[in-house]
Every structure is written in structure tokens, then in C-alpha cells.
Design a protein around this motif. Sequence first.
Motif, short mmCIF file in Angstrom:
data_model
loop_
_atom_site.label_atom_id
_atom_site.label_comp_id
_atom_site.label_asym_id
_atom_site.label_seq_id
_atom_site.Cartn_x
_atom_site.Cartn_y
_atom_site.Cartn_z
N ARG A 1 0.84 -1.21 0.00
CA ARG A 1 0.00 0.00 0.00
C ARG A 1 0.86 1.25 0.00
O ARG A 1 0.59 2.22 -0.73
CB ARG A 1 -0.93 0.00 1.22
CG ARG A 1 -1.88 1.19 1.23
CD ARG A 1 -2.69 1.25 2.51
NE ARG A 1 -3.66 0.18 2.62
CZ ARG A 1 -4.86 0.20 2.05
NH1 ARG A 1 -5.22 1.22 1.27
NH2 ARG A 1 -5.70 -0.80 2.23
N LEU B 1 1.32 4.28 -2.87
CA LEU B 1 0.89 5.62 -2.47
C LEU B 1 1.95 6.68 -2.74
O LEU B 1 1.65 7.75 -3.29
CB LEU B 1 0.52 5.62 -0.99
CG LEU B 1 0.07 6.95 -0.39
CD1 LEU B 1 -1.25 7.40 -1.01
CD2 LEU B 1 -0.08 6.83 1.12
N ILE C 1 3.53 12.50 -1.88
CA ILE C 1 2.41 12.06 -2.70
C ILE C 1 2.20 13.12 -3.77
O ILE C 1 1.72 14.21 -3.50
CB ILE C 1 1.12 11.89 -1.87
CG1 ILE C 1 1.36 10.93 -0.70
CG2 ILE C 1 -0.02 11.38 -2.74
CD1 ILE C 1 0.18 10.82 0.24
N ARG D 1 -4.52 7.27 -4.71
CA ARG D 1 -3.36 8.16 -4.71
C ARG D 1 -3.70 9.52 -5.31
O ARG D 1 -3.40 10.57 -4.73
CB ARG D 1 -2.21 7.49 -5.45
CG ARG D 1 -1.02 8.40 -5.77
CD ARG D 1 0.04 7.61 -6.54
NE ARG D 1 0.88 8.48 -7.31
CZ ARG D 1 1.97 9.09 -6.83
NH1 ARG D 1 2.31 8.91 -5.58
NH2 ARG D 1 2.71 9.86 -7.60
#
Length: 319
Positions: free
Chosen positions: A62, A66, A117, A269
Motif C-alpha cells: 500500500r 501511495l 504524494i 493516490r
Amino acid sequence: MNWINSVFRPKISSFLNKREVPENLWIKCPETGEMVFHRDLEANQFVVPNSGVHMRIPVNRRLELLFDEGGYETIATPSVVADPLKFRDERRYSDRLKDARAKTGRDDAVVVTRGRIEALETVVAVQDFNFMGGSLGMAAGEALITGLDAAREAELPFVLFAASGGARMQEGILSLMQLPRTTAAVMALKEAGLPYIVVLTNPTTGGVTASYAMLGDIHIAEPGALIGFAGPRVIAQTIREKLPEGFQTAEYLLEHGMIDMVVHRHEMRATLARLLRLLTHQPDPASLPVPLPEEEIVIEAPVESPADAAEVPADKTTA
């Protein structure tokens, strides 16, 4: 060659050299019963291709999906007393902890990280349901508080991926104390004017939903996630009534105003990046004007015409 060499021996060899097949080679969809090849499921971010069911995804996977280029740093969290109450039911609590740590390769249920991100630096915490059901104990509480304090000190937003069965019963009242402690840390982050986004995954229940998991500025849920304080079976037995269809699912909570959006894992995302830009007043890179390439300026030398050359006096020479 007789029949013993041609038939009997090959069968014995094939029996003794039988290839071992991994137990998780095929995964069964919990809704449709469809059998999905594990590699296909992993390539699709652990979402069943045909039914769209979101299976449990490993924490490391995960985080890789991300953060930009899958890179992040893990924030160290303080250690706590492993078994403060010397609790024992069918087994010792200390033995359960050893098994969970060996199974997951981590000290407890919460992992705190820091990364980018879509170029936005963010602190992200993830609860690992594989570690004793993601239950909230002293170590998990300290990890969350450490992450929230780190985000506040660095003036960064905080994103939580919640997955838990509730408070850890083996730690008794010490586990319940983490509810107000984590709530106070969330409030300190909000007083600093920093975003707090919660992503509710399957399942998020118990004391976690009674504290920090439902205090976000924005609540996102993965499709089909079970979200609630007590389980639907316990509620149905308590009130002695049949519960509505899809009760306590992410879609049901969205319809009744308990969460803000349900987002597919493939879009998580991009959605988080868009929300973080909105809450931190950062411009969308796609909306910025593209600078034009600088044109090369060429200075040409003047061309001398024949008429101009005739007007130029000839050099005088002295005798």
C-alpha cells in the motif's frame, strides 16, 4: 525394457518428486466465489478484477503504491512495556505478541511513514490488520501520537489508513486510555491548522471508530469496507430486528452522511493528492502555465551592397 522399468518406476519417481504448490496460489473472491490467480490479484492492487472486491492489501505494498516512486522513510516509534498486565486467557499475551511479530515482521499494528504524494510531503500511518486484528494497544497508541506530533512539528498533513477490530482486550484499561490520548493528539494537529485525512478500510470497528478514525477533516472509505462500532450481528441480536441491506458498509455510510466519499483503490493516490493540494492551498501542477521555450536570438551581420562599396574612399598612399 520391461513394464516395471517403463511404467512402475516413473510413477514412483513422480510421486516422490511431487512439486509443492503454494497455498496462496489461488485466492477465492468472498462475494462471487471466483478463483483468482494470486499474481493477477497482486498486479491489480489486490482488487478482484471481475467483482471489484477490495481484498486486504499488505502494508508495504500500500505504501509503495501511495508514495512517489514507492519511496518513503519509516518514523521510529517509542517502545512500550510488552505485557503490562501479565494477561493470559487460552494463551499468554506475550506468546501472542511473539507470533504476531514473527508473522508480520513488525513490532506492532501501526506503521508511521513520511514521503511525497505527487510531490506533496506527507506523514502517513497505516494499521496492519494482520497484527492481532489491527487492535489498539499502548504501542499502537504511541505510534499514532508520535506520527501526529511529527506532522505537527514539521507542519505537514497527516493521512491515516485505518483497519482495526477495536481496542486490545489483553491490555485492559491501558488500551482504552489510548482513545483520549490519540484524540488529544488529533486536536493538537487541527489547532495547528494542518489537514487530517482518514481512509477507512475493511474493517474499521470498535474503539478506533469511537476515537481518532472518525475525527478526520475528510473521511474516505474503500468500496465495501465494514465500518462501525459494534458488528452487525451483535447489533441485530441486541435490538432483535433485521438490519437494512448493506448496513455498516462504506456505501451505506456514504448514503447516510457518515463519510465523505468512497474511492476505488486505483484512484486513491490521485484523490489524496488532490485533497492535500486543496487543504494546503497548493496549486495543481496540471493547471500551471507551461513556460514557452526560449527562442534563440540570432544577430546577422549586415550585407554590404556594391553601391555602398563604391562610396567608400580608397586608401591614400604617400610618396
